[in-house]
Write a protein that holds these residues in place. Sequence first.
Motif, PDB file in Angstrom:
ATOM      1  N   MET A   1      32.549  34.763  26.107  1.00  0.00           N
ATOM      2  CA  MET A   1      32.668  35.581  27.316  1.00  0.00           C
ATOM      3  C   MET A   1      31.470  35.336  28.223  1.00  0.00           C
ATOM      4  SD  MET A   1      31.314  38.672  28.655  1.00  0.00           S
ATOM      5  CE  MET A   1      30.952  39.819  27.342  1.00  0.00           C
ATOM      6  N   LYS A   2      31.725  35.219  29.505  1.00  0.00           N
ATOM      7  CA  LYS A   2      30.675  35.017  30.500  1.00  0.00           C
ATOM      8  C   LYS A   2      30.753  36.130  31.533  1.00  0.00           C
ATOM      9  CE  LYS A   2      27.540  31.920  31.964  1.00  0.00           C
ATOM     10  NZ  LYS A   2      26.460  31.381  31.114  1.00  0.00           N
ATOM     11  N   SER A   3      29.622  36.744  31.827  1.00  0.00           N
ATOM     12  CA  SER A   3      29.589  37.808  32.830  1.00  0.00           C
ATOM     13  C   SER A   3      28.807  37.337  34.049  1.00  0.00           C
ATOM     14  CB  SER A   3      28.961  39.080  32.251  1.00  0.00           C
ATOM     15  OG  SER A   3      27.665  38.828  31.757  1.00  0.00           O
ATOM     16  N   ILE A   4      29.386  37.555  35.223  1.00  0.00           N
ATOM     17  CA  ILE A   4      28.813  37.040  36.465  1.00  0.00           C
ATOM     18  C   ILE A   4      28.759  38.151  37.506  1.00  0.00           C
ATOM     19  CG2 ILE A   4      28.987  35.283  38.273  1.00  0.00           C
ATOM     20  CD1 ILE A   4      30.895  33.754  36.345  1.00  0.00           C
ATOM     21  N   GLY A   5      27.570  38.436  38.009  1.00  0.00           N
ATOM     22  CA  GLY A   5      27.418  39.386  39.095  1.00  0.00           C
ATOM     23  C   GLY A   5      27.499  38.678  40.437  1.00  0.00           C
ATOM     24  N   VAL A  34      40.631  37.799  32.693  1.00  0.00           N
ATOM     25  CA  VAL A  34      39.563  38.187  33.615  1.00  0.00           C
ATOM     26  C   VAL A  34      39.500  39.706  33.761  1.00  0.00           C
ATOM     27  CG1 VAL A  34      38.661  37.944  35.964  1.00  0.00           C
ATOM     28  CG2 VAL A  34      39.845  36.023  34.883  1.00  0.00           C
ATOM     29  N   LEU A  35      38.275  40.223  33.736  1.00  0.00           N
ATOM     30  CA  LEU A  35      38.029  41.629  34.010  1.00  0.00           C
ATOM     31  C   LEU A  35      37.074  41.737  35.190  1.00  0.00           C
ATOM     32  CD1 LEU A  35      38.125  44.713  33.185  1.00  0.00           C
ATOM     33  CD2 LEU A  35      36.034  44.246  31.871  1.00  0.00           C
ATOM     34  N   VAL A  36      37.402  42.600  36.138  1.00  0.00           N
ATOM     35  CA  VAL A  36      36.502  42.922  37.244  1.00  0.00           C
ATOM     36  C   VAL A  36      35.913  44.306  36.986  1.00  0.00           C
ATOM     37  CG1 VAL A  36      36.331  43.410  39.719  1.00  0.00           C
ATOM     38  CG2 VAL A  36      37.752  41.510  38.916  1.00  0.00           C
ATOM     39  N   ASP A 143      37.606  36.411  28.801  1.00  0.00           N
ATOM     40  CA  ASP A 143      36.952  35.114  29.006  1.00  0.00           C
ATOM     41  C   ASP A 143      35.831  35.239  30.031  1.00  0.00           C
ATOM     42  OD1 ASP A 143      38.760  33.651  27.308  1.00  0.00           O
ATOM     43  OD2 ASP A 143      40.259  33.792  28.903  1.00  0.00           O
ATOM     44  N   ILE A 144      36.120  35.959  31.102  1.00  0.00           N
ATOM     45  CA  ILE A 144      35.171  36.073  32.210  1.00  0.00           C
ATOM     46  C   ILE A 144      35.178  37.502  32.743  1.00  0.00           C
ATOM     47  CG2 ILE A 144      34.579  35.269  34.547  1.00  0.00           C
ATOM     48  CD1 ILE A 144      36.007  32.634  33.831  1.00  0.00           C
ATOM     49  N   ILE A 145      33.973  38.034  32.980  1.00  0.00           N
ATOM     50  CA  ILE A 145      33.819  39.341  33.602  1.00  0.00           C
ATOM     51  C   ILE A 145      33.065  39.148  34.914  1.00  0.00           C
ATOM     52  CG2 ILE A 145      32.798  41.639  33.399  1.00  0.00           C
ATOM     53  CD1 ILE A 145      33.083  41.369  30.370  1.00  0.00           C
ATOM     54  N   LEU A 146      33.653  39.610  35.997  1.00  0.00           N
ATOM     55  CA  LEU A 146      33.040  39.512  37.318  1.00  0.00           C
ATOM     56  C   LEU A 146      32.657  40.916  37.777  1.00  0.00           C
ATOM     57  CD1 LEU A 146      35.499  36.980  39.021  1.00  0.00           C
ATOM     58  CD2 LEU A 146      33.452  36.493  37.670  1.00  0.00           C
ATOM     59  N   ASP A 165      25.077  37.760  32.493  1.00  0.00           N
ATOM     60  CA  ASP A 165      24.548  36.448  32.098  1.00  0.00           C
ATOM     61  C   ASP A 165      23.989  35.690  33.290  1.00  0.00           C
ATOM     62  OD1 ASP A 165      25.397  36.688  29.360  1.00  0.00           O
ATOM     63  OD2 ASP A 165      27.440  36.223  30.013  1.00  0.00           O
ATOM     64  N   THR A 166      24.667  35.812  34.420  1.00  0.00           N
ATOM     65  CA  THR A 166      24.305  35.010  35.587  1.00  0.00           C
ATOM     66  C   THR A 166      24.765  35.717  36.848  1.00  0.00           C
ATOM     67  OG1 THR A 166      24.518  32.787  36.559  1.00  0.00           O
ATOM     68  CG2 THR A 166      26.475  33.698  35.525  1.00  0.00           C
ATOM     69  N   PHE A 167      24.271  35.288  37.991  1.00  0.00           N
ATOM     70  CA  PHE A 167      24.736  35.878  39.241  1.00  0.00           C
ATOM     71  C   PHE A 167      24.972  34.792  40.284  1.00  0.00           C
ATOM     72  CE2 PHE A 167      20.355  35.361  40.380  1.00  0.00           C
ATOM     73  CZ  PHE A 167      20.287  35.373  41.780  1.00  0.00           C
ATOM     74  N   LEU A 168      25.905  35.105  41.171  1.00  0.00           N
ATOM     75  CA  LEU A 168      26.272  34.198  42.246  1.00  0.00           C
ATOM     76  C   LEU A 168      25.985  34.892  43.569  1.00  0.00           C
ATOM     77  CD1 LEU A 168      29.351  31.934  42.480  1.00  0.00           C
ATOM     78  CD2 LEU A 168      28.912  33.527  44.354  1.00  0.00           C
TER      79      LEU A 168
END
Length: 258
Positions: A1-5, A34-36, A143-146, A165-168
Motif C-alpha cells: 500500500m502506498k499513501s500519497i498526500g 483506491v481509497l481517498v 493499493d493506493i491511498i490518496l 509515504d510521499t506527497f505530490l
Amino acid sequence: MKSIGFFNNKGGVGKTTLLCNVAASLAIQYSKKVLVIDADPQCNASAYLLGEDELENIFLNTDFYSIDSFFDPVRRGQGYPQQMPEIVRSQRFNVDLIVGSPKLSIREDLLATDWAATRNGEHRGFQTTYVFKELISRLDAYDIILIDMGPSLGALNRAVILGVDTFLMPLSVDIFSMMAVENIIKSFNNWKLALSDAIQKYKDEEGNEFKISDKPVKWDLDFAGYVMQQYRAKSKGGVREPVAAFERIISKQKDELV
C-alpha cells in the motif's frame, strides 16, 4: 500500500480536481483498489466524489462514525480507537472515500497543543501527532491511498504529512505559488529537525521507541514530484509563444523544487 498526500501551501492550484481524477484513473484504467481520505475541513473532495443527496444523508446521520470521531479518544488521552471511520463508495469515480468533516478544523488546536508535548518527548504528544499514520496503517487492504489536504502549513496538515509515504505538489504559474514552495521547504525542515530531537527525548524518557504497526516512527517522507498548470499563451501563426514572465517563474520554481 502506498499513501500519497496532495499538498500545496497555495490554494486554487487544482489540487482536489487532480486528486479525484487521478484516483478514478488508477481505479478504472489500472484496476487499482483506491481509497481517498478527505483531510481538508472544506470537504471539497467529498463534494466532488459524492452527490449532494449522499452527502446530506451522511452529515445528517448522527450515528455516522466520521474521520473527526476518530480523534475523540485521542483527545481524551485514551489512545487510538478500535473503530474506524466509515468508508463510502463513489460510484461515479469507482473509488472508496473517507468523507471529510468541517469539524477537523477544530482539531487543529488539539494537534497544535500536543505538538509541544511531542517535542518534549511525551507519549501523549506522539499519539496525537501520529493519529493519521495510525489511521492509514490500518488500511493496507488498498493499493493506493490518496489524501486531500487544505493549503495550510498548520498542525492538521503536519499530522497528515507525518502519516503519508510521499506527497505530490500541484503548482500554478504565479509568484504566490513560488513563494508557497519556499514556505513548504522551510516548514518541512523545521518539522524534521524538531521531530529528530523529539524522538531522541522519547527514547530517553520511555526507554524505547514510539511505534505504529510495530515500526518506529521517523521522518521518512518522500517527494513524489509536482504537476504544473499550463498558462494561457498567445499563438502567432498557430505557434504557441512563451510568456517571458511566466517562464521566469517556472524556472525559479524548478530550482526551488530541486
